[in-house]
Design a protein around this motif. Structure first.
Motif, PDB file in Angstrom:
ATOM      1  N   LEU A  48      -2.187   5.487   4.389  1.00  0.00           N
ATOM      2  CA  LEU A  48      -2.856   3.881   4.617  1.00  0.00           C
ATOM      3  C   LEU A  48      -3.936   3.338   4.596  1.00  0.00           C
ATOM      4  N   ALA A  49      -4.649   2.867   3.785  1.00  0.00           N
ATOM      5  CA  ALA A  49      -5.942   2.091   4.438  1.00  0.00           C
ATOM      6  C   ALA A  49      -5.505   0.504   3.833  1.00  0.00           C
ATOM      7  N   ASN A  50      -5.848   0.452   5.658  1.00  0.00           N
ATOM      8  CA  ASN A  50      -5.651  -1.841   5.900  1.00  0.00           C
ATOM      9  C   ASN A  50      -4.159  -1.849   5.333  1.00  0.00           C
ATOM     10  N   ASN A  51      -3.092  -0.812   5.437  1.00  0.00           N
ATOM     11  CA  ASN A  51      -1.280  -0.528   5.149  1.00  0.00           C
ATOM     12  C   ASN A  51      -1.076  -0.870   3.920  1.00  0.00           C
ATOM     13  N   GLU A  52      -2.561  -0.523   2.848  1.00  0.00           N
ATOM     14  CA  GLU A  52      -1.855  -0.013   1.474  1.00  0.00           C
ATOM     15  C   GLU A  52      -2.373   1.222   1.069  1.00  0.00           C
ATOM     16  N   PRO A  53      -0.846   1.933   0.735  1.00  0.00           N
ATOM     17  CA  PRO A  53      -0.775   3.211  -0.248  1.00  0.00           C
ATOM     18  C   PRO A  53      -1.962   3.808  -0.505  1.00  0.00           C
ATOM     19  N   ILE A  54      -3.136   3.971  -0.249  1.00  0.00           N
ATOM     20  CA  ILE A  54      -3.458   5.346  -1.868  1.00  0.00           C
ATOM     21  C   ILE A  54      -3.282   6.507  -1.684  1.00  0.00           C
ATOM     22  N   ALA A  55      -3.176   7.041  -0.864  1.00  0.00           N
ATOM     23  CA  ALA A  55      -3.496   8.573  -1.055  1.00  0.00           C
ATOM     24  C   ALA A  55      -1.701   9.019  -1.027  1.00  0.00           C
ATOM     25  N   PHE A  56      -1.163  10.445  -1.063  1.00  0.00           N
ATOM     26  CA  PHE A  56       0.008  10.959  -0.112  1.00  0.00           C
ATOM     27  C   PHE A  56      -0.431  12.476   0.052  1.00  0.00           C
ATOM     28  N   LEU A  66      -0.918   5.885  -7.830  1.00  0.00           N
ATOM     29  CA  LEU A  66      -0.985   5.275  -8.932  1.00  0.00           C
ATOM     30  C   LEU A  66      -1.579   3.785  -8.680  1.00  0.00           C
ATOM     31  N   LYS A  67      -1.540   3.671  -7.730  1.00  0.00           N
ATOM     32  CA  LYS A  67      -1.932   2.602  -7.496  1.00  0.00           C
ATOM     33  C   LYS A  67      -3.310   2.572  -7.121  1.00  0.00           C
ATOM     34  N   THR A  68      -3.780   3.373  -6.314  1.00  0.00           N
ATOM     35  CA  THR A  68      -4.947   3.292  -6.166  1.00  0.00           C
ATOM     36  C   THR A  68      -6.209   4.433  -7.416  1.00  0.00           C
ATOM     37  N   ILE A  69      -5.471   4.764  -8.622  1.00  0.00           N
ATOM     38  CA  ILE A  69      -5.920   4.881  -9.470  1.00  0.00           C
ATOM     39  C   ILE A  69      -5.953   3.547 -10.107  1.00  0.00           C
ATOM     40  N   LEU A  70      -5.239   2.862 -10.781  1.00  0.00           N
ATOM     41  CA  LEU A  70      -4.989   0.923 -11.158  1.00  0.00           C
ATOM     42  C   LEU A  70      -5.874   0.621 -10.869  1.00  0.00           C
ATOM     43  N   GLY A 142       4.159  23.959 -24.783  1.00  0.00           N
ATOM     44  CA  GLY A 142       4.718  24.584 -23.321  1.00  0.00           C
ATOM     45  C   GLY A 142       4.240  23.002 -23.264  1.00  0.00           C
ATOM     46  N   LYS A 143       4.357  22.972 -21.758  1.00  0.00           N
ATOM     47  CA  LYS A 143       4.939  22.662 -20.590  1.00  0.00           C
ATOM     48  C   LYS A 143       2.991  22.894 -20.162  1.00  0.00           C
ATOM     49  N   ALA A 144       1.815  21.298 -20.143  1.00  0.00           N
ATOM     50  CA  ALA A 144       1.027  20.671 -19.675  1.00  0.00           C
ATOM     51  C   ALA A 144       0.541  20.392 -18.344  1.00  0.00           C
ATOM     52  N   ILE A 145       1.375  20.022 -17.740  1.00  0.00           N
ATOM     53  CA  ILE A 145       1.521  18.854 -16.765  1.00  0.00           C
ATOM     54  C   ILE A 145       1.975  19.321 -15.886  1.00  0.00           C
ATOM     55  N   ASN A 146       2.168  19.597 -14.802  1.00  0.00           N
ATOM     56  CA  ASN A 146       3.101  19.481 -13.511  1.00  0.00           C
ATOM     57  C   ASN A 146       3.641  17.792 -13.260  1.00  0.00           C
ATOM     58  N   THR A 147       4.317  17.035 -12.698  1.00  0.00           N
ATOM     59  CA  THR A 147       3.864  15.866 -12.644  1.00  0.00           C
ATOM     60  C   THR A 147       5.142  16.302 -10.687  1.00  0.00           C
ATOM     61  N   ILE A 148       3.754  15.376 -10.428  1.00  0.00           N
ATOM     62  CA  ILE A 148       3.984  15.382  -9.075  1.00  0.00           C
ATOM     63  C   ILE A 148       4.506  13.763  -8.019  1.00  0.00           C
ATOM     64  N   HIS A 149       3.544  12.311  -9.187  1.00  0.00           N
ATOM     65  CA  HIS A 149       4.380  11.310  -8.696  1.00  0.00           C
ATOM     66  C   HIS A 149       3.778  10.055 -10.486  1.00  0.00           C
ATOM     67  N   TYR A 150       4.946   9.590 -10.188  1.00  0.00           N
ATOM     68  CA  TYR A 150       5.697   8.331 -11.156  1.00  0.00           C
ATOM     69  C   TYR A 150       5.821   7.254 -11.094  1.00  0.00           C
ATOM     70  N   ILE A 151       5.746   6.496 -11.750  1.00  0.00           N
ATOM     71  CA  ILE A 151       5.565   4.775 -11.948  1.00  0.00           C
ATOM     72  C   ILE A 151       6.978   5.079 -11.252  1.00  0.00           C
ATOM     73  N   GLY A 152       8.176   4.360 -10.040  1.00  0.00           N
ATOM     74  CA  GLY A 152       9.027   3.761 -10.650  1.00  0.00           C
ATOM     75  C   GLY A 152       9.566   4.872  -9.410  1.00  0.00           C
ATOM     76  N   ASP A 153       9.270   6.342  -8.528  1.00  0.00           N
ATOM     77  CA  ASP A 153       9.242   6.643  -7.598  1.00  0.00           C
ATOM     78  C   ASP A 153       9.364   5.973  -6.272  1.00  0.00           C
ATOM     79  N   ASP A 154       9.685   7.695  -5.592  1.00  0.00           N
ATOM     80  CA  ASP A 154       9.354   7.074  -3.582  1.00  0.00           C
ATOM     81  C   ASP A 154       8.059   6.383  -3.688  1.00  0.00           C
ATOM     82  N   VAL A 155       6.806   7.112  -3.637  1.00  0.00           N
ATOM     83  CA  VAL A 155       5.673   7.149  -3.891  1.00  0.00           C
ATOM     84  C   VAL A 155       5.587   5.503  -4.046  1.00  0.00           C
ATOM     85  N   TRP A 156       5.797   5.791  -5.790  1.00  0.00           N
ATOM     86  CA  TRP A 156       4.539   3.590  -5.978  1.00  0.00           C
ATOM     87  C   TRP A 156       6.170   2.968  -5.132  1.00  0.00           C
ATOM     88  N   ASN A 157       7.359   3.183  -4.904  1.00  0.00           N
ATOM     89  CA  ASN A 157       8.359   1.555  -3.757  1.00  0.00           C
ATOM     90  C   ASN A 157       7.646   2.019  -2.454  1.00  0.00           C
TER      91      ASN A 157
END
Length: 158
Positions: A48-56, A66-70, A142-157
């Motif tokens: 958290l940076a100033n109470n805002e989630p920036i990474a995990f 994703l919010k940091t990327i946005l 084939g699979k190109a990307i292993n998803t770690i975090h996506y819109i609507g998951d616990d990190v997003w919320n």
């Protein structure tokens, strides 16, 4: 999601974290003079940076939210998918090569990347590249990307 513990980082830890995030996207992510904290949950550590989630952190590896990327309008490490892949990615599925329309050719296998849709160019997920950027664009299977975090998951919320 329950926060088990929360603590502030010291200057040395903040410097290391800044370097890790800056190396991923070659851009200053953590603002200077920000109050940087770690919130520990069952599954990961939220930065958290100033109470805002920036990474995990998962297994001591740092991923931007994703919010940091946005917020920072990042471009390096970007993969573009067609609209048909949207509903699968929104449910946390890994990204398959046939759905990829474009990819940053600088991406190497194992890099932390993010995926956007082709129409709105909005981030959909953060993941780990399972093939290089050129192969992502050219491959039809084939699979190109292993998803770690996506819109609507616990990190997003968080």
């Amino acid at each position: 999601m329950e926060i088990k513990r929360r603590y502030c980082l010291n200057k040395k830890e903040i410097k290391k974290l800044k370097e890790e995030l800056n190396n991923i996207f070659e851009k200053e992510i953590i603002p200077n003079k920000a109050n940087i904290e770690i919130a520990i949950t069952e599954d990961y550590e939220m930065v958290l940076a100033n109470n805002e989630p920036i990474a995990f952190k998962i297994n001591n590896k740092v991923y931007p939210t994703l919010k940091t990327i946005l917020k920072h309008n990042l471009n390096s490490g970007k993969v573009v998918v067609d609209m048909g892949a949207l509903r699968f990615i929104a449910n946390g599925a890994d990204v398959m090569a046939p759905g990829i329309v474009d990819a940053d050719e600088e991406i190497k296998e194992g890099d932390i990347i993010f995926v956007v849709d082709e129409n709105h160019n909005k981030p959909l997920c953060v993941g780990i590249a399972l093939m290089d950027g050129k192969s992502m664009k050219e491959s039809n299977k084939g699979k190109a990307i292993n998803t770690i975090h996506y819109i609507g998951d616990d990190v997003w919320n968080f």
